[in-house]
Design a protein around this motif. Sequence first.
Motif, PDB file in Angstrom:
ATOM      1  N   CYS A 893      -7.121  52.466   2.916  1.00 29.22           N
ATOM      2  CA  CYS A 893      -5.791  52.992   3.192  1.00 29.22           C
ATOM      3  C   CYS A 893      -5.962  54.475   3.487  1.00 29.22           C
ATOM      4  CB  CYS A 893      -4.868  52.769   1.995  1.00 29.22           C
ATOM      5  SG  CYS A 893      -3.186  53.402   2.247  1.00 29.22           S
ATOM      6  N   VAL A 894      -5.861  54.834   4.764  1.00 29.66           N
ATOM      7  CA  VAL A 894      -6.064  56.223   5.166  1.00 29.66           C
ATOM      8  C   VAL A 894      -4.882  57.076   4.749  1.00 29.66           C
ATOM      9  CG1 VAL A 894      -6.408  57.766   7.131  1.00 29.66           C
ATOM     10  CG2 VAL A 894      -7.545  55.537   7.077  1.00 29.66           C
ATOM     11  N   SER A 895      -3.692  56.538   4.890  1.00 28.60           N
ATOM     12  CA  SER A 895      -2.477  57.254   4.500  1.00 28.60           C
ATOM     13  C   SER A 895      -1.406  56.232   4.179  1.00 28.60           C
ATOM     14  CB  SER A 895      -2.001  58.183   5.622  1.00 28.60           C
ATOM     15  OG  SER A 895      -1.704  57.437   6.793  1.00 28.60           O
ATOM     16  N   GLY A 896      -0.409  56.670   3.417  1.00 28.63           N
ATOM     17  CA  GLY A 896       0.700  55.781   3.099  1.00 28.63           C
ATOM     18  C   GLY A 896       0.566  55.031   1.800  1.00 28.63           C
ATOM     19  N   CYS A 897      -0.526  55.247   1.061  1.00 26.44           N
ATOM     20  CA  CYS A 897      -0.670  54.661  -0.267  1.00 26.44           C
ATOM     21  C   CYS A 897      -0.406  55.743  -1.320  1.00 26.44           C
ATOM     22  CB  CYS A 897      -2.054  54.060  -0.454  1.00 26.44           C
ATOM     23  SG  CYS A 897      -2.335  52.585   0.553  1.00 26.44           S
ATOM     24  N   TYR A 898      -0.236  55.299  -2.552  1.00 23.79           N
ATOM     25  CA  TYR A 898       0.157  56.238  -3.600  1.00 23.79           C
ATOM     26  C   TYR A 898      -0.903  56.312  -4.686  1.00 23.79           C
ATOM     27  CZ  TYR A 898       4.835  56.552  -1.636  1.00 23.79           C
ATOM     28  OH  TYR A 898       5.906  56.800  -0.805  1.00 23.79           O
ATOM     29  N   VAL A 899      -1.015  57.505  -5.239  1.00 22.30           N
ATOM     30  CA  VAL A 899      -1.875  57.743  -6.402  1.00 22.30           C
ATOM     31  C   VAL A 899      -1.052  58.560  -7.394  1.00 22.30           C
ATOM     32  CG1 VAL A 899      -4.039  57.655  -5.120  1.00 22.30           C
ATOM     33  CG2 VAL A 899      -2.812  59.821  -5.315  1.00 22.30           C
ATOM     34  N   PRO A 900      -1.326  58.434  -8.678  1.00 25.74           N
ATOM     35  CA  PRO A 900      -0.590  59.241  -9.657  1.00 25.74           C
ATOM     36  C   PRO A 900      -1.130  60.674  -9.697  1.00 25.74           C
ATOM     37  CG  PRO A 900      -2.139  57.810 -10.777  1.00 25.74           C
ATOM     38  CD  PRO A 900      -2.222  57.459  -9.320  1.00 25.74           C
ATOM     39  N   ASP A 901      -0.206  61.646  -9.839  1.00 30.67           N
ATOM     40  CA  ASP A 901      -0.661  63.016 -10.025  1.00 30.67           C
ATOM     41  C   ASP A 901      -1.039  63.236 -11.491  1.00 30.67           C
ATOM     42  OD1 ASP A 901       1.691  63.364 -11.474  1.00 30.67           O
ATOM     43  OD2 ASP A 901       2.666  64.615  -9.957  1.00 30.67           O
ATOM     44  N   ALA A 902      -1.263  64.472 -11.842  1.00 31.03           N
ATOM     45  CA  ALA A 902      -1.718  64.771 -13.202  1.00 31.03           C
ATOM     46  C   ALA A 902      -0.718  64.332 -14.251  1.00 31.03           C
ATOM     47  CB  ALA A 902      -1.998  66.270 -13.333  1.00 31.03           C
ATOM     48  N   ASN A 903       0.561  64.254 -13.876  1.00 28.31           N
ATOM     49  CA  ASN A 903       1.604  63.837 -14.811  1.00 28.31           C
ATOM     50  C   ASN A 903       1.968  62.363 -14.673  1.00 28.31           C
ATOM     51  OD1 ASN A 903       1.935  66.500 -15.882  1.00 28.31           O
ATOM     52  ND2 ASN A 903       3.076  67.038 -14.011  1.00 28.31           N
ATOM     53  N   GLY A 904       1.265  61.648 -13.787  1.00 24.15           N
ATOM     54  CA  GLY A 904       1.538  60.235 -13.579  1.00 24.15           C
ATOM     55  C   GLY A 904       2.552  59.952 -12.509  1.00 24.15           C
ATOM     56  N   ALA A 905       3.155  60.984 -11.897  1.00 23.28           N
ATOM     57  CA  ALA A 905       4.166  60.772 -10.863  1.00 23.28           C
ATOM     58  C   ALA A 905       3.499  60.344  -9.559  1.00 23.28           C
ATOM     59  CB  ALA A 905       4.973  62.049 -10.651  1.00 23.28           C
ATOM     60  N   PRO A 906       4.166  59.538  -8.747  1.00 18.23           N
ATOM     61  CA  PRO A 906       3.564  59.047  -7.500  1.00 18.23           C
ATOM     62  C   PRO A 906       3.505  60.131  -6.434  1.00 18.23           C
ATOM     63  CG  PRO A 906       5.825  58.264  -7.689  1.00 18.23           C
ATOM     64  CD  PRO A 906       5.503  58.944  -8.985  1.00 18.23           C
ATOM     65  N   VAL A 907       2.337  60.242  -5.781  1.00 22.40           N
ATOM     66  CA  VAL A 907       2.175  61.115  -4.628  1.00 22.40           C
ATOM     67  C   VAL A 907       1.384  60.347  -3.581  1.00 22.40           C
ATOM     68  CG1 VAL A 907       2.299  63.283  -5.909  1.00 22.40           C
ATOM     69  CG2 VAL A 907       0.086  62.158  -5.628  1.00 22.40           C
ATOM     70  N   LEU A 908       1.650  60.632  -2.304  1.00 23.04           N
ATOM     71  CA  LEU A 908       0.913  59.991  -1.232  1.00 23.04           C
ATOM     72  C   LEU A 908      -0.536  60.462  -1.224  1.00 23.04           C
ATOM     73  CD1 LEU A 908       3.587  60.175   1.599  1.00 23.04           C
ATOM     74  CD2 LEU A 908       2.632  58.083   0.632  1.00 23.04           C
ATOM     75  N   ASN A 909      -1.429  59.512  -0.909  1.00 26.43           N
ATOM     76  CA  ASN A 909      -2.842  59.872  -0.884  1.00 26.43           C
ATOM     77  C   ASN A 909      -3.138  60.836   0.253  1.00 26.43           C
ATOM     78  OD1 ASN A 909      -2.374  57.571   0.922  1.00 26.43           O
ATOM     79  ND2 ASN A 909      -4.590  57.573   1.238  1.00 26.43           N
ATOM     80  N   THR A 910      -4.003  61.785  -0.001  1.00 29.55           N
ATOM     81  CA  THR A 910      -4.435  62.736   1.018  1.00 29.55           C
ATOM     82  C   THR A 910      -5.864  62.474   1.466  1.00 29.55           C
ATOM     83  OG1 THR A 910      -5.084  64.294  -0.735  1.00 29.55           O
ATOM     84  CG2 THR A 910      -2.875  64.539   0.218  1.00 29.55           C
ATOM     85  N   THR A 911      -6.574  61.635   0.766  1.00 29.28           N
ATOM     86  CA  THR A 911      -7.902  61.177   1.177  1.00 29.28           C
ATOM     87  C   THR A 911      -7.881  59.656   1.198  1.00 29.28           C
ATOM     88  OG1 THR A 911      -8.695  61.178  -1.121  1.00 29.28           O
ATOM     89  CG2 THR A 911      -9.053  63.181   0.193  1.00 29.28           C
ATOM     90  N   PRO A 912      -8.699  59.011   2.036  1.00 28.50           N
ATOM     91  CA  PRO A 912      -8.678  57.551   2.125  1.00 28.50           C
ATOM     92  C   PRO A 912      -8.940  56.870   0.782  1.00 28.50           C
ATOM     93  CG  PRO A 912      -9.916  58.478   3.952  1.00 28.50           C
ATOM     94  CD  PRO A 912      -9.631  59.612   3.008  1.00 28.50           C
TER      95      PRO A 912
END
Length: 991
Positions: A893-912
């Motif tokens: 998934c190059v873009s458009g998927c989500y990863v949790p930030d340091a606090n667990g909140a969803p952010v879009l992935n910036t790396t594949p």
Amino acid sequence: MFKQRNFGPLSRAAAASFATLIAVPTWAQDVGQGSIEALEEIVVTGTNIRGTAPIGNAIQTVGAEEIAASGKATVAELLRALPVNFAGGVAQADNNRGGQDGSSTGANLTGGSGVNLRGLGALSTLVLVDGRRVATSGQFGDFVDVANIPAAAIERIEILQDGASAVYGSDAVGGVVNFILKRNFEGVQTSARVGTLTEGGGDEFQASIVGGHGWSSGRAVIGYEYNDRARVTAADRDLKGDFSSKGGVNWPLYTNRVGSAANIFQGAASYLNPVAYTVPQGAGTGLTVGQLTPAAGGIGNTSNPWAGWDILPEMQRHSVFVTFDQDLASGITTQGSLRYTRREGNYHTGYVDLVGSVPTTNPNYIAGVTNNFSVLVDDFVTQRDVSVDSFGGDLGVTFDIGGDWKLDVTGSYSREDQKRESQLERDANIDDFLTGAGGGIVSAPNSVTCSLMGLNSSNIGAIAAPTAQQAFCAGLNYETFNPYSTDPLSAQVLNQLIGYENLEFDSWVRQGSIKADGTVIDLPGGPLKLALGVDYRTEHIDGELNFNYRSIAPVQLPYGETERDVKSAFAEFAVPIFGDANSMPGLRALDLSLAVRHEDSQGLGDFTSTDPKFGLRYKPIDSLTFHGSYGTSFHAPPMRFAYDGPQPVPGGNAILYTTGTYTAPCGTTLVEHSAPNGQGVCTFSAMVVSGGAGPVLKPEEADTWTAGLEFLPESVPGLMLSANYFNLQIDNRLVRITSGALGGILANYFATGSSPYASNLLFYPDDALVQSLYNDPRFVGLVGPGTTLQPSQIQAVIYATQTNLASLKMDGLDLGASYGFDTGAGKFEVFASGTLLLSYEIQAAPGARYDDKLGKYESTGNPVKLKTKQGLSYRRGPFSAIATVNYTDSYECVSGCYVPDANGAPVLNTTPVKIDDWITLDLQFNYTFDQTGNGLLSGAGVGLSVLNATNEEPPFIDTGRYVTGNAPESYDAANAVISGRAVALTVTKSF
């Protein structure tokens, strides 16, 4: 004459006869004295000339024995396992919430199953039964439901992996799947199968009986098959939407702020806005702010969005079929078939969650707070009942007209009658209109709003100057709904909150053909043969809709009738340059073919197309065959793509707007959006135009060429190697954007600033355009939580309709290998087959660059690079076994998927983000008893299958995607299934 090398039947089942086997003439077996002349020559898929192989094409054949030995209960399961078939696009094997194509929630009304060759989508794959067209299924009529074809009826499945409009006309872009029904069968065969999923649910029973008899001038086969499968719930697979244990996001904390006890929001009511308070358990009357519980972190009550949902429904199917052949007189033979399937299913579709506002007229209004609430109505699980009646029949007469020439006159009729009865929240009103305060006409409140209003004919008089909306609701005499109560709701309130949608959808195709074929002249290399004919068909779709979930009183209206008439003329030559009679060293055989078809349509979505195809087959030595082809193909837009009349059903033709459904990064300038909600998520108001795009669509046009070889060396008996290269370019590529794909499309757009679907995304829209959409007959208003918006407040217009992309280019290889040997202790065979894609590129607009989409995850369903099946079979006497390894390549998934930030909140992935490969193991064991004796076990057999024997879980992916409500998925249903290990025992008995 071509001869087919005999390989082990079990390995043929696993390798599916290999992706690149060259088709050979199929010669009928005698049925006692019942063999008739019509059995001597059979038309093979991919050609109109009987008794000859399609020159230059790769054909994959799966026979009845292979089907029985595959361990799969249904045709849909069998086809899904083939490397050349990609599951994405229509009808996933599991996941009832998988979008408009994947379940009965949307366009796939009855949870049917399509075929998706080469990953080009089900609408680019032509499905036939005995060479005849089949009525389409689904709300858009863009796939053929193979779930309605009983496995017991099938003699073989032939798959042409090439464009074939020169032979079959429209739709044959990605290839052709032809189901050949049993005709040459003597005796009676019974079968019973019981199976289950070891992780829970999915108990299955299937039974069939087939009888056939031949006589001096004809034969007949009749059969019946029954299948009953129990539901598999999301709870059986621990689906929750909380992916934190897998390294993903706990989505309910951010997008599903709704629970059995109500939340009260700080501002507007939304599934993802900050919560101010939660209400206590109890009757919920006379509450004050002091009795409410402040929500820590603005989260409040949450719930499992998968609670109460099935991933596989309860389903039952009854199928009957008849085939017959009969000599009428010398040189005149008739043949035909009839089939009927009744399939019924029941889906559990979860709980209704309500988001709204309690007005001051409601006696339960709480002073000092917004009264903007969310609450889960968990008094009962909503359901959806589906059913389909599938009919098919054909009748033909063959005349000997001199020499080896024959004239075929054939007519066929196929019909799909689909029904869906759903329970849905009554969250809109498109039927009632009121005169507003300024004298304009406005939509009346919906049933949920009136339930909250707390007004009736007895208390409306207490309001000195009631609004038109208040007067309307009071006239309904509704019982007041108190969302702050956790006590059970009355039947009356439930009827006010939850309504129904009943849809009947009928599709039929009527086809008539006249064809003559035979030898024109005998050449030194063999007979030059010609086939020519004409074909006429009518395609028809209509329906009836009855609902109250978007109205107060029941509404009944036609779903919109569409029809087209298609006329065709075709010709095909098979030219043997070198053959047995004039072969020479280095030229054992050389054959050429030319086919051409002209097709013209009148009705909804007119089109005209003339498509040629050239084929070549060359054998330098007996054990080596080269083949190649070039041709053009096309796919006319399905009629429902070109129909844009109102259809106010999920996934139908409608225009709506939402205020909190779609999100964007708060820092983006690509769209105007709301202020951050405290969790780093920003929403925007979007108007969605869904359903048919209208008559603007163009036919899909393809250029395809292939080149391949098959090597069966005589010096190494039992070895077979095959390879087939394919290359195609599709212009005016037809795609349908579904609501389930919108989240992924938007996420990729905001992450990259570009999208193949950019022309369907309009941000900062002109007010005049939005007003015209408000005035459109398809407009159904606000759907979901939020307040009424004026056109100037709409921040985006999304055309979730069909569209033409400029072009798609792809190429790849189909590979196969097999080696059989006898050790004296038994016969072994090693096998492998697979499809390797070398490129898959999409061009959004003419002149734009091609974007590489191969192995790149998108919710629209791009294919992976490699899918294979390989394994080992063993046979000794009556016992046989096979182990098959299924491999689906990793992708990213190059873009458009989500990863949790340091606090667990969803952010879009910036790396594949890598999505792991998926490897499963299937095991099959069979024992055949004495077939010649008279004992109880004579003619009997028993088989044990274990699919996904290691219970391999699908690879994890967090796309943050929701389809119906906020229900993110933890896997890609286009490339894996979550069902788990399946075990089945099959017993057969022949008489």
